[in-house]
Design an enzyme around this catalytic site. Sequence first.
Site, PDB file in Angstrom:
ATOM      1  N   HIS A 420       3.746   3.112  -4.830  1.00  0.00           N
ATOM      2  CA  HIS A 420       3.683   1.870  -4.393  1.00  0.00           C
ATOM      3  C   HIS A 420       2.478   1.573  -3.590  1.00  0.00           C
ATOM      4  CE1 HIS A 420       8.269   2.120  -5.357  1.00  0.00           C
ATOM      5  NE2 HIS A 420       7.653   2.061  -6.580  1.00  0.00           N
ATOM      6  N   PRO A 421       1.274   1.863  -3.865  1.00  0.00           N
ATOM      7  CA  PRO A 421      -0.016   1.377  -2.872  1.00  0.00           C
ATOM      8  C   PRO A 421      -0.130  -0.023  -2.956  1.00  0.00           C
ATOM      9  CG  PRO A 421      -0.973   2.295  -5.071  1.00  0.00           C
ATOM     10  CD  PRO A 421       0.817   2.799  -5.005  1.00  0.00           C
TER      11      PRO A 421
END
Length: 486
Positions: A420-421
Site C-alpha cells: 500500500h505505498p
Amino acid sequence: RIPLGVMTLMGSKCYDWRFRSAPHEHLGGRVVGVPRGRTLGGSGSINSMVYIRGRPSDYDRWADLGCTGWAWSDVLKRYKRAERNARGASELHGDAGPLFVEDLPSPHPMVENFVRAGADAGVPANDDFNGPCQEGLGNYQATMHNGRRWSPADAYLHPAKKRPNLTVMTGTEIDRLEFDGQRAVGARTVAGRLIEAAGEVVLAAGAIASPAILLRSGIGPGAHLAEHGIECVLDQPAVGANLHDHPAIGMHYGGGRHGYALSLATLPANALAPLRYLLGRKGLFASNTVEAGGFARTRPDLTEPDVQFHFIPARLGHEGSAVVWGRGYYSDVCLLKPRSRGRLSLAARDPRTAPNIDLNLLADTDDDADLLAGAKLLRRILSSPHLKTGDARELIPGPNVASDEELRAMIHERLGTAYHPVGTCRMGPSGHAETVVDPRLSLVGIDNVRVADASIMPEVIAGNTNAASMMIGEAAAEFIAEDGAA
C-alpha cells in the site's frame, strides 16, 4: 478475472512491474518486494480485491492538515457515488455506482474459526468493516461481480471504450511531461512520441510511477535533478518525499484438518473446483485468497485499531514456492499508522530503469514496538484451538522463537509490506513546504496538471488502499467537471 488468479498475477512478468525496494537500514540491508500493476486497471487488477474505505478519522485528519474538501462527510459522498454494494443502499453504502462490491460467494468455513479465535484473544466479531465500527474480525468484502474480479478498468474504463473521445494506448510508457513555460502541454512516451493535451494532463500512475514521471519531467528537488542531468522546471523538494506503506509480518501454520490444500484428501474437491466455479461462480476459484481479517487495538488505551490482519485459509510456502503440499493457514499483521517515512528518487534518467524506492521501514522505534505488539496478538489468535486442530503446528515464527527479542529479530528478518505505498505527491494547502498538489489535486507551481492516485495521500488510511484510490479518482473527475464548467 478469476479471483484465485491473484496467485499468478502478482509477481508475474506480464502483469506486475515487480519493483524492489532499496536496502533497508533498519532491516539489516534487506530489500522487499513492491508489486505494482502493469495492466489496465493498475494494481486494482492484480490485487486481492479487499474493499476497505478507511475510517472517518483518517479523512478528518486530512482536513485538519489543510486538505479542504476531504473530510469524512466529503469523501463518503464520493464512496457512495462510486460503489454498488451488494448489501444495498444505506447511510453508509451506495447501490448504483459502477464499482461492484460484494461479499465472497462461498468463504471457507475456516474463516468462522478465525473469528472465534479472535474472540478468544479479546477481538470481537465484525460483519462490516465499512460500517459504523471498524474494529473486529470477519469476512472481507471484495471488488467482485458475480464471482469475478471487478477492477477499476471494469468499472470505469471498459464501459467508456466506445466513446469517440477516448483512445486507449497499451504497450505505451510515459517518460515525462512536456511544458510551455510553467504550463503542461502534453506527455512524451518512452518511444519519443508527443501526446498533446487539448485539456488537462491527469497523472494517475500510482505512488511509485507518478513521482518518477514528475522527476524525469524536471519537477522535484533541484540538486537531485542536476545529478541526472535533468533541466529543473520546478524546484520542488517534496516530490518523492513522504513515501510510506503498511509494514507487515506474516505467520505460517502447517497441518491441521481444515483449509484449502494440495493433499490427497482434497484432490477430489480440487478436481471439481473448476466445474463448480463455471456452473455457480463458487468454491476455490471464487476465493480472493485473503478471505478474512480485521482490525484490532494492541493496547486498551487506544481509541481506534492500530493493526490490521489478513487471513488466508490455506498453507503458503515460506521458503520460496508460493503454494506447497499439505494443509495449513496463514495470516499477517500490518501497522495501520506507521510513523516512518522514506523517499522515492531516480536511480537513473533512463525511464526503463526502476526508481530508487526507499521505504525506510521501522525507522521510527515506535513502529518497531507497535508491530511487535501486533505480532504477539496475531500469534495468540492463530494458536487458538479453533484453528490449531489435529497436527497443526507453527512454522513461522516457530517454536524456537519465544522471547520478545527473538520475535523482533524474526520480524526484522522477514518483514514486508501490505503493498500500500502512498504519499509521494502529497496533498496539502498551497504554500506549505510539503505540498505537491493542492486540495483540488492540481500540481502546485505548474499549470494544467492534476495528480489522481494514492501518491496524493498525506497519510495512509487505516486499511487497504484500493478503494481510497478509486475515490480519489472520483474526486478528480468531480473537480475537472466543476472547473471546466466555471
